[in-house]
Scaffold this motif. Structure first.
Motif, PDB file in Angstrom:
ATOM      1  N   VAL A 618      34.232   0.571 -29.446  1.00 29.50           N
ATOM      2  CA  VAL A 618      34.558  -0.317 -30.573  1.00 29.50           C
ATOM      3  C   VAL A 618      36.049  -0.301 -30.838  1.00 29.50           C
ATOM      4  N   LEU A 619      36.625   0.892 -30.768  1.00 30.11           N
ATOM      5  CA  LEU A 619      38.066   1.015 -31.001  1.00 30.11           C
ATOM      6  C   LEU A 619      38.834   0.190 -29.974  1.00 30.11           C
ATOM      7  N   LEU A 620      38.390   0.290 -28.729  1.00 26.05           N
ATOM      8  CA  LEU A 620      39.062  -0.458 -27.667  1.00 26.05           C
ATOM      9  C   LEU A 620      39.009  -1.956 -27.934  1.00 26.05           C
ATOM     10  N   MET A 621      37.842  -2.423 -28.387  1.00 20.37           N
ATOM     11  CA  MET A 621      37.725  -3.853 -28.640  1.00 20.37           C
ATOM     12  C   MET A 621      38.633  -4.279 -29.773  1.00 20.37           C
ATOM     13  N   VAL A 622      38.714  -3.436 -30.802  1.00 28.19           N
ATOM     14  CA  VAL A 622      39.597  -3.790 -31.913  1.00 28.19           C
ATOM     15  C   VAL A 622      41.038  -3.888 -31.432  1.00 28.19           C
ATOM     16  N   LEU A 623      41.429  -2.911 -30.581  1.00 29.10           N
ATOM     17  CA  LEU A 623      42.800  -2.954 -30.068  1.00 29.10           C
ATOM     18  C   LEU A 623      43.030  -4.191 -29.219  1.00 29.10           C
ATOM     19  N   ALA A 624      42.009  -4.563 -28.412  1.00 23.07           N
ATOM     20  CA  ALA A 624      42.165  -5.756 -27.575  1.00 23.07           C
ATOM     21  C   ALA A 624      42.357  -6.987 -28.446  1.00 23.07           C
ATOM     22  N   ILE A 625      41.589  -7.072 -29.523  1.00 24.57           N
ATOM     23  CA  ILE A 625      41.735  -8.228 -30.418  1.00 24.57           C
ATOM     24  C   ILE A 625      43.134  -8.256 -30.993  1.00 24.57           C
ATOM     25  N   TYR A 626      43.608  -7.103 -31.411  1.00 31.49           N
ATOM     26  CA  TYR A 626      44.941  -7.059 -31.993  1.00 31.49           C
ATOM     27  C   TYR A 626      45.989  -7.506 -30.991  1.00 31.49           C
ATOM     28  N   TYR A 627      45.835  -7.005 -29.751  1.00 34.40           N
ATOM     29  CA  TYR A 627      46.807  -7.350 -28.721  1.00 34.40           C
ATOM     30  C   TYR A 627      46.802  -8.848 -28.443  1.00 34.40           C
ATOM     31  N   LEU A 628      45.593  -9.424 -28.296  1.00 35.21           N
ATOM     32  CA  LEU A 628      45.520 -10.849 -27.992  1.00 35.21           C
ATOM     33  C   LEU A 628      46.099 -11.679 -29.131  1.00 35.21           C
ATOM     34  N   ASN A 629      45.842 -11.227 -30.350  1.00 36.95           N
ATOM     35  CA  ASN A 629      46.388 -11.921 -31.493  1.00 36.95           C
ATOM     36  C   ASN A 629      47.909 -11.934 -31.446  1.00 36.95           C
ATOM     37  N   ALA A 630      48.465 -10.738 -31.154  1.00 33.19           N
ATOM     38  CA  ALA A 630      49.923 -10.654 -31.092  1.00 33.19           C
ATOM     39  C   ALA A 630      50.465 -11.553 -29.987  1.00 33.19           C
ATOM     40  N   THR A 631      49.801 -11.542 -28.829  1.00 32.98           N
ATOM     41  CA  THR A 631      50.268 -12.392 -27.727  1.00 32.98           C
ATOM     42  C   THR A 631      50.241 -13.855 -28.111  1.00 32.98           C
ATOM     43  N   SER A 632      49.152 -14.276 -28.767  1.00 31.72           N
ATOM     44  CA  SER A 632      49.070 -15.699 -29.098  1.00 31.72           C
ATOM     45  C   SER A 632      50.138 -16.070 -30.115  1.00 31.72           C
ATOM     46  N   LYS A 633      50.439 -15.118 -31.027  1.00 27.48           N
ATOM     47  CA  LYS A 633      51.517 -15.411 -31.979  1.00 27.48           C
ATOM     48  C   LYS A 633      52.834 -15.584 -31.251  1.00 27.48           C
ATOM     49  N   ASN A 634      53.037 -14.717 -30.255  1.00 20.68           N
ATOM     50  CA  ASN A 634      54.280 -14.838 -29.497  1.00 20.68           C
ATOM     51  C   ASN A 634      54.379 -16.169 -28.798  1.00 20.68           C
ATOM     52  N   TYR A 635      53.247 -16.610 -28.220  1.00 21.04           N
ATOM     53  CA  TYR A 635      53.271 -17.915 -27.549  1.00 21.04           C
ATOM     54  C   TYR A 635      53.593 -19.021 -28.532  1.00 21.04           C
TER      55      TYR A 635
END
Lengths: 765, 183
Positions: A618-635
């Motif tokens: 679960v922790l890993l999934m939360v981190l993945a969501i956070y990472y993808l969110n940050a990437t999309s913001k960067n884009y």
């Protein structure tokens, strides 16, 4: 040899892209024939030498593949049902009304798949391989009810024979495997019940993703409003003069509105009054929402009391009070919200969104209140069940002890009671299923009645009474109805939500829904064409599609919750349904893992469900969501930066050009038109001259001197031609030559700069 | 090379499939509709006159119908008559699967009322008048018209030459959310 191969490849590529070229058919046909002849001739030649047969075979397979793909595409298009009907509606009413029918068709497809799952994996095995009606207690109508089991009124209430049939949960037997094929029915029931949600989720999200990435760029609000209105507002699918007139009127209104908007940006009169009115309106609406929720709760409680009384003494109204009240609220509240919303004075599009949101809240509140009330009922039934269960066990023990003491054997046959006489528990799952089916049926009835009375009868009255009435009915008060898109779409979405909730307890509900959607399609198409008139403001169905999909997704989640909750926490009934006798419904999965699958899989599952493994996952999934969110913001940021750069480049360009007089005087040579390669304005190419340009392109800006661009100074002016000169159709005075770089400091030449220009040829570089 | 035969040849059909965005059924249906337009006329005619094309229900209510006929017609007499291949070109450009480039290219030519390769003020004015209908009370006043045209030019005219040319037009259109839907 390789160059030949390259040429063949190139010709093939050309053939593939031919349809994208804006040439005339004659020219394309000629080119196609040339290319095909070339390919055929030389493809054979390429296959000389070793490997020839293989090569020829590959080529033939490739051709067959292309042909097969094309035929398959044709077939798929031919398979889509109701296409012509929908196009007809679209031509009369515009694409927004047609989008409802397209949505309805999509729903039909979804329900068909769900029905196939349910029917093929649950109902059919039970019917074919399970025990027939009357063999065991759960499949038989109890003795007390038998003399009324065939009455129409009882059947319409889904009691009697209906209740003890495949339509409902209670009929299914709990044997672990049935029939010759050893089909595991309880496991299949559970998996199909959950699989319905999984499949629906997948389909909805896939459709949303597909819709969203085509509309993603549309957020440039305000940048091109007028241009869009001018160039893209006409709906080319309109084929009906009346609709066309409406469309004209709405376009004119929208032009005038935008012009006025643009001029009066600063005007905000009396903002305090407006705010107060809006707060008041919201308060009123909240009150009515709360009132409707309370009403439903009250009615459901009353229905529980009624259930305890003798059924014969209740009137039809009292028996169906709950469904009646819910449908009534669904009919009355939306117009009420609309009238209250007139206090708010929002822009129509925003007002529509508020209206939709409120109706959504209404339906949601109603549904959940209904669920909570139902939940109380379930708990009451569970209580009752405990006592009956104890009674049954006690009775059985008595029987065994009596038998053994009387006959003095230990081999005791099971009690010989007719299935209809056995004491039965209340079976709460079937009761819940019945409630949902009754709700769906009453929803169908109300919808059809509304269309019949609200649209058809109204149209008949307006048409025929108009001859003998004082005022003009068609133009005045009742007039013909308009098709209420948002109301219908929301009704469809909530109907689907109810199906999702009820499918686990009543497997027949999905089949019922398929029938309903099928008849709805024909019925509503007929009603729309014969009783409705096009909207006053015909607006295009654009990005709202994802809005409805988002609502559907929300409803899916909300209907998933109760079902999963009951599966996880409530104990199944002890004597009906496929999970009877177990502690929890999901125990059947555990049993299967223990008994049927090899041992190591059981071990895997034990390890996998270890909290020590789940928490990190679960922790890993939360981190993945956070990472993808940050990437999309960067884009997104990068996008904005690029846009700003483009804007700056454009502004710079504007400043340079502002001092120059120029005119577009080039005529488009329609036959020689070459495709436009790039649609973006040039980024920073002003300084370097572009390479050889397309033939026939001429600089329209005669004023540009070759040195200008090269120097990077933008000031020099040569006012050869004035802006006011008309654009003549120039005769071809000289052959096209490579253009000077000057005029074309921006990458692609400005559009009509193809073809022949007139005047002095631009000085070469 | 338009055919007026009652049946469309098989290889011609597959070539049309290759060259347009239409499926086989659509091409056959187009052929049927086209033949119906021709049926009352002389069989030997290879092109349908503009008035007959405009009588099609799909085009009848379209404000740009005359322009559409003119743009897709390849006849030398510039009378807007369409051969079958012109008709297919028309349907292909309007079809759902056509790309943005094709659509914007033809849209530009349809809107270019005077066929000079740019959309200038006169073109835009005629465009607006087409869109706002024929009756007096739906038309814009001259003042509003002037305001509207200046707003449009401000938005779309990048090089400030007072006209919208093809690439500016395509730039604007490619940003439109409705247009991108099919792209």
């Amino acid at each position: 040899m390789t160059s030949l191969k390259e040429e063949v490849e190139e010709k093939k590529k050309l053939i593939a892209t031919l349809r994208n070229k804006p040439w005339r058919m004659k020219r394309r046909l000629k080119l196609l024939k040339e290319c095909q002849a070339f390919v055929e001739e030389f493809e054979g030649a390429l296959g000389k030498g070793k490997g020839r047969k293989l090569y020829a075979y590959k080529v033939m397979m490739a051709k067959k593949m292309i042909k097969f793909n094309r035929d398959f595409d044709n077939f798929k298009t031919a398979c889509i049902p109701w296409e012509r009907k929908i196009k007809e509606v679209e031509s009369h009413f515009g694409s927004s009304v047609a989008s409802y029918f397209i949505f309805l068709r999509w729903m039909y497809g979804l329900n068909l798949v769900l029905f196939a799952f349910m029917f093929g994996l649950v109902v059919l095995p039970e019917v074919m391989m399970g025990l027939p009606y009357g063999s065991i207690p759960r499949k038989t109508v109890p003795r007390a009810e038998q003399d009324r089991a065939m009455d129409i009124s009882v059947l319409l209430d889904f009691g009697g024979y209906c209740k003890y049939s495949i339509l409902f949960y209670g009929f299914y037997n709990d044997e672990r495997t049935i029939g010759v094929l050893q089909f595991r029915l309880p496991l299949s029931y559970l998996l199909v019940g959950l699989g319905i949600f999984g499949y629906s989720l997948m389909v909805v999200i896939r459709t949303m993703a597909r819709n969203s990435d085509e509309g993603g760029d549309g957020g440039d609000d305000g940048q091109f409003t007028f241009a869009f209105k001018m160039f893209t507002s006409w709906d080319y699918l309109i084929g009906n003069p009346e609709t066309a007139d409406n469309k004209y009127a709405s376009i004119t209104t929208s032009f005038k509105e935008s012009i006025v908007d643009e001029q009066e940006n600063q005007k905000d009169e009396n903002i305090h009054l407006r705010r107060f009115l809006r707060v008041l309106a919201n308060f009123l609406i909240l009150c009515s929402l709360g009132g409707s929720g309370f009403l439903i709760y009250f009615v459901v409680k009353r229905s529980q009391e009624f259930a305890n009384l003798d059924q014969d003494e209740l009137s039809w109204f009292e028996k169906n009070e709950v469904e009646f009240v819910m449908s009534l609220l669904g009919l009355v509240c939306p117009p009420l919200f609309e009238t209250i919303a007139e206090l708010e004075e929002y822009h129509p599009r925003i007002a529509l969104k508020w209206q939709l949101g409120r109706i959504f809240a209404l339906f949601l509140g109603n549904l959940y209140t209904f669920l909570f009330a139902l939940f109380d009922e379930v708990n009451a039934k569970l209580e009752k069940e405990k006592s009956i269960r104890n009674a049954t066990i006690w009775g059985l023990n008595e029987y065994y002890s009596n038998y053994s003491s009387y006959h003095n054997t230990t081999d005791i046959p099971p009690p010989d009671i007719h299935p209809a006489d056995v004491i039965r528990g209340p079976c709460w799952e079937t009761a819940v299923g019945i409630e949902f089916v009754k709700l769906t049926v009453s929803d169908i009835q109300v919808t059809y009645m509304t269309i019949l009375i609200g649209d058809f009868l109204r149209a008949m009255i307006v048409r025929f009474l108009n001859y003998c009435w004082c005022w003009d009915l068609e133009a005045g008060f009742p007039s013909y109805g308009e098709f209420d898109i948002s109301g219908n779409v929301l009704g469809l979405i909530f109907n689907q939500g109810m199906i999702w909730m009820g499918a686990f307890y009543a497997p027949g509900l999905v089949g019922l829904n398929v029938l309903r959607l099928l008849t709805s399609m024909y019925y509503q198409c007929w009603a729309v064409m014969s009783c409705n008139v096009p909207h006053e403001r015909v607006f295009k169905a654009s990005k709202s599609n994802n809005f409805y999909m988002g609502l559907l997704l929300l409803v899916l989640f909300l209907s998933l919750l109760p079902v999963v909750y009951t599966i996880m926490t409530l104990p199944p009934s002890f004597d009906c349904g496929p999970f009877s006798g177990r502690e929890q419904m999901y125990n059947v999965v555990m049993e299967t893992i223990e008994n049927d699958l090899p041992a190591f899989i059981g071990n895997i599952f034990t390890y996998a469900t270890n909290p020590g493994l789940i928490l990190p996952a679960v922790l890993l999934m939360v981190l993945a969501i956070y990472y993808l969110n940050a990437t999309s913001k960067n884009y997104q940021n990068a996008n904005l930066e690029l846009k700003k750069k483009m804007q700056m480049a454009r502004d710079e360009e504007k400043n340079r050009r502002n001092n120059k007089e120029n005119t577009n005087q080039v005529m488009q040579d329609l036959e020689d038109l070459l495709p436009n390669r790039s649609l973006l304005p040039p980024a920073a190419e002003e300084e370097k001259p572009p390479p050889v340009l397309e033939k026939g392109s001429k600089s329209p800006k005669v004023a540009k001197r070759p040195g200008a661009a090269a120097n990077g100074k933008g000031v020099n002016i040569q006012k050869d031609v004035s802006l006011a000169a008309p654009n003549p159709k120039a005769a071809v005075t000289h052959p096209p030559g490579p253009r000077g770089p000057s005029g074309n400091a921006r990458g692609p030449p400005p559009g009509p700069a193809r073809g022949r220009g007139r005047g002095t040829p631009p000085s070469r570089r | 090379m338009g055919t007026t035969a009652s049946q469309l040849g098989k290889d011609l059909l597959s070539e049309y499939q290759e060259l347009t965005f239409l499926t086989k059924q659509e091409i056959l249906l187009a052929h049927k509709r086209y033949s119906e337009l021709l049926s009352k006329e002389d069989r030997n005619l290879t092109s349908v006159p503009m008035e007959k094309v405009l009588s099609l229900p799909e085009l009848k209510s379209n404000p740009f119908r005359k322009r559409i006929c003119h743009v897709f017609s390849t006849s030398d007499m510039k009378d807007g008559s369409l051969t079958f291949e012109d008709f297919l070109d028309l349907l292909s450009a309007f079809s759902d699967s056509a790309t943005l480039e094709i659509k914007s290219h033809y849209a530009f030519r349809i809107f270019d009322f005077d066929d000079d390769g740019t959309l200038d003020g006169g073109d835009l004015e005629k465009l607006v008048n087409c869109l706002t209908g024929k009756t007096e009370d739906t038309r814009l006043t001259p003042e509003e018209m002037r305001q509207l045209i200046s707003n449009i030019l401000e938005e779309s005219d990048i090089d400030k030459d007072g006209t919208v040319n093809l690439s500016e037009f395509q730039h604007v259109i490619s940003r439109s959310p409705d247009f991108v839907r099919d792209g």
